[in-house]
Enzyme design. Structure first.
Site, short mmCIF file in Angstrom:
data_model
loop_
_atom_site.label_atom_id
_atom_site.label_comp_id
_atom_site.label_asym_id
_atom_site.label_seq_id
_atom_site.Cartn_x
_atom_site.Cartn_y
_atom_site.Cartn_z
CG ASN A 382 -0.19 0.24 2.52
OD1 ASN A 382 0.31 -0.70 3.13
ND2 ASN A 382 -0.12 1.48 2.96
CB CYS A 383 0.98 4.39 -1.67
SG CYS A 383 -0.62 4.75 -2.43
CB ALA A 384 -0.47 8.04 1.35
NE ARG A 386 -3.39 6.21 -5.72
CZ ARG A 386 -3.10 6.65 -6.94
NH1 ARG A 386 -2.94 5.81 -7.93
NH2 ARG A 386 -2.96 7.94 -7.18
#
Length: 445
Positions: A382-384, A386
């Site tokens: 995951n990113c911030a 998504r």
């Protein structure tokens, strides 16, 4: 290193080795054959060159780092656990990955010294234009920073300006903070004191534009759905206004109405340009918290007139957003939240009072089912905001409406790679998904 499917720490080490080797090769090529690739002077301080790890090399900035990390992770995922004959077992794992990467890195370095100086020249020309073109430069910069968000390339626009040497040494954010006392003591226009700060007015669209877009989405929702839509819009708009994180609100309409997102980019750029024209400059690239503590409070005594004008311009554009967004949503019948047949499932106030971990587990279970189950997931990071998922069989993945019913703002699909826009609780959801996958794996065994 979130793309590494196994042993992410070793993948990180491999990426570092690859990046250092890449720049070492480039430095060697330029030292002996630089003039053949458009680099006539090979010495420190020359534009386009930089020193990395004691090696003078081409300044590829983030692009070079991303290229090397991508190559390293790609080879790491394919060959890290490759079985070798017994006599070669000593090379198994990271040594094998590095050995394979060595000739690939040489080829990448040769291609880079051929192609990058041309790209570098184009980038430099564009950056010089944006920095030195006043109002027009502010408009162009802000427009690109917004319109490129879906691709992720907006980082290449603002990064070298906010944190790099393109506009001023050390980046515009650092320069602004260091010189706050001087700016606060002066009565000269802020746009005259620090014209490069006009490139940091991107937050105007985040604060005032996101508010207008949210109001329009609420006003165009069906009457019976407005309470639910309000539960979606208020936290999304509040996140954008306070912190400058705009994905929750922007991705609410991006996938169903790309025209609205393009309009959003144009209006944000126009708003920033007009504010700069009226003398505004400063660290306005995030949200209201930085507006207040890095601008209005320390500089308000001598620049309150400029800040009042900023608010007037911002609120005027909020009204413009409401009018234009509402008109286009109704005219083209865009299925924004509260209008389509498949409504977004919204969490009620009662749900918020429940244990957060329980909510995350429920969301994780629903997302896992929508992704085709644990056996269909090859990797998940995951990113911030998504979830980044690689699946084995795309036919087992639910359609976008199912993800929206769970609570996602949208889904980006690229063959077997998916990005599910979950929101700010994505890291907790991913953790619960991994727990579910591990528990199911153990139960099978």
């Amino acid at each position: 290193m979130t793309l590494a499917r196994k042993e992410s720490g070793r993948a990180c080490l491999t990426s570092f080795i690859t990046y250092y080797t890449f720049n070492y090769f480039i430095g060697g090529i330029l030292q002996h054959f630089g003039s053949r690739f458009g680099v006539d002077v090979y010495e420190s301080g020359v534009l386009g060159l930089t020193e990395i790890g004691g090696v003078l090399t081409l300044d590829t900035n983030l692009v070079g780092a991303i290229l090397c990390a991508s190559l390293a992770v790609w080879i790491h995922n394919k060959y890290y656990d490759k079985e070798l004959p017994n006599m070669l077992q000593i090379f198994r794992g990271t040594p094998l990955v590095v050995i394979i990467l060595f000739p690939i890195t040489i080829v990448a370095a040769i291609i880079t010294v051929i192609v990058w100086p041309i790209i570098q020249s184009g980038i430099y020309s564009m950056q010089v234009f944006m920095v030195n073109s006043g109002v027009l430069g502010v408009w162009f910069f802000t427009f690109l920073e917004r319109i490129l968000i879906p691709t992720g390339l907006h980082h290449f626009i603002y990064g070298p300006v906010f944190y790099g040497p393109v506009a001023v040494d050390g980046g515009t954010i650092n320069y602004w903070i260091q010189n706050l006392p001087e700016f606060a003591a002066s009565t000269e226009k802020l746009s005259v004191l620090f014209p490069q700060g006009g490139l940091m007015l991107t937050g105007m669209g985040k604060v005032f534009g996101a508010t207008g877009a949210g109001i329009a989405i609420y006003m165009t929702a069906k009457e019976e759905n407005r309470k639910k839509v309000l539960g979606l819009i208020v936290p999304a708009v509040a996140t954008a206004v306070l912190t400058g994180i705009t994905e929750p609100i922007e991705f609410t309409f991006l996938f169903v109405a790309p025209l609205l997102f393009a309009l959003h980019a144009v209006l944000s750029a126009t708003m920033a340009s007009i504010a700069f024209l009226f003398g505004l400059s400063g660290n306005f690239q995030t949200g209201l918290i930085d507006f207040i503590f890095q601008n209005w409070l320390p500089l308000g005594a001598n620049h309150f007139g400029t800040y009042i004008m900023q608010i007037i311009i911002g609120l005027s554009f909020t009204a413009i957003y409401v009018i234009l967004f509402k008109t286009l949503i109704l005219k083209f019948d865009y299925p924004t939240p509260g209008r389509g047949d498949n409504e977004i499932k919204l969490t009620t106030k009662k749900d918020y009072k429940q244990n957060k971990q329980s909510i995350d587990k429920d969301l994780a279970r629903e997302y896992l089912d929508a992704l085709g189950g644990s056996s269909n997931i090859e990797s998940i990071t995951n990113c911030a905001t998504r979830l980044r998922v690689k699946v084995k069989d795309t036919s087992l993945v639910a359609d976008d409406n199912k993800f929206k019913e769970i609570g996602a703002s949208g889904v980006v699909r690229a063959k077997d790679n998916l990005q599910v826009i979950v929101g700010l609780r994505v890291s907790q959801v991913r953790g619960e998904i991994e727990n579910l996958m591990n528990s199911q794996k153990h139960s099978i065994h």
